[in-house]
Write an enzyme that holds these catalytic residues in place. Structure first.
Site, PDB file in Angstrom:
ATOM      1  CB  SER A 187      49.332  40.164  53.560  1.00  0.00           C
ATOM      2  OG  SER A 187      48.854  41.486  53.388  1.00  0.00           O
ATOM      3  CE1 TYR A 231      45.766  39.316  57.274  1.00  0.00           C
ATOM      4  CE2 TYR A 231      46.752  41.279  56.293  1.00  0.00           C
ATOM      5  CZ  TYR A 231      46.227  40.002  56.153  1.00  0.00           C
ATOM      6  OH  TYR A 231      46.183  39.410  54.915  1.00  0.00           O
TER       7      TYR A 231
END
Length: 251
Positions: A143, A156
């Site tokens: 990500s 995250y």
């Protein structure tokens, strides 16, 4: 002929979102695709059917990631369905897609994030090494949150940073076998994970689009195309890299 004819691919989290886009693209490019899913049987079978309608071959395998023994269960399910033993492409896509901020994050949520996003890919690869053919591919879906400061989802982002470190070291270890290992790092993508705050909210959509140098929100097919390239022979000299597919976020 497709660029992946004769290859067998496993895509975790393949029943929806980015994983679905990847599974369908690899199927169109000729790979036999194992669509791995946790609970959404109907969604996984829909992806399998779509691949078959497009002329490809696919099957669904079920395993709940984030639990001890998950990798073994996944590979057992895979072995029971695959026609020819072994795998050429492993795509670690399944993930918990967001996290609470620092003040709200609980220990249970933290543990779940790392169990699904880090531990599961690690052991999926570890237990898949005997099945992964020389010259194969491991592609980890990371990500942009691993390189951009986003305090509201820092836990995250930390899982994806760990995944990128895994990619780097695994590339070095598996290089002698001709196996390449890379991360693909998306930005904001229009998927079910982001639907709650993105879809039907013009202000949120405009804000998300403005973060990309290309002025729009990402789509699953944007990510799938890069994954397909990395899975192909054209990417045989690319390994240990994090490929940014955020549309130029943060430039």
């Amino acid at each position: 002929m497709g660029t992946l004819d004769g290859k067998v691919a496993l895509v975790t989290g393949g029943s929806r979102g980015i994983g679905r886009g990847i599974a369908e693209r690899l199927g169109r490019d000729g790979a036999v695709v194992a669509v791995a899913f946790a609970r959404e049987t109907a969604a996984a079978e829909e992806v399998v059917e779509r691949i078959r309608k497009d002329g490809g071959r696919a099957f669904a395998v079920q395993a709940e990631l984030g639990e001890h023994g998950d990798a073994r269960a996944l590979w057992d399910a895979f072995d029971a369905r695959v026609e020819r033993p072994g795998v050429d492409i492993i795509v670690n896509n399944a993930a918990v897609g967001r996290s609470s901020d620092l003040e709200s994050l609980t220990e249970d949520e933290f543990d779940r994030l790392f169990a699904v996003n880090v531990r599961a890919p690690f052991f999926v690869v570890q237990q898949g090494l005997g099945r992964l053919r020389d010259g194969g591919r491991v592609i980890n879906i990371s990500s942009g949150a691993a390189r951009l400061a986003l305090p509201e989802i820092m836990a995250y982002g930390a899982t994806k940073g760990a995944l990128d470190t895994f990619t780097l070291n695994l590339a070095k270890q598996l290089g002698p076998r001709g196996i390449t290992v890379n991360s693909v790092a998306p930005g904001i993508v229009d998927t079910d994970t982001n639907a709650g705050w993105l879809r039907g909210n013009p202000e949120a959509q405009a804000q998300a689009a403005s973060q990309s140098a290309l002025g729009r929100i990402g789509r699953p097919e944007d990510i799938a195309g890069v994954v397909s390239f990395l899975a192909s022979d054209d990417a045989r000299w690319v390994t240990g890299r994090v490929v940014d597919v955020t549309g130029g976020a943060g430039l």
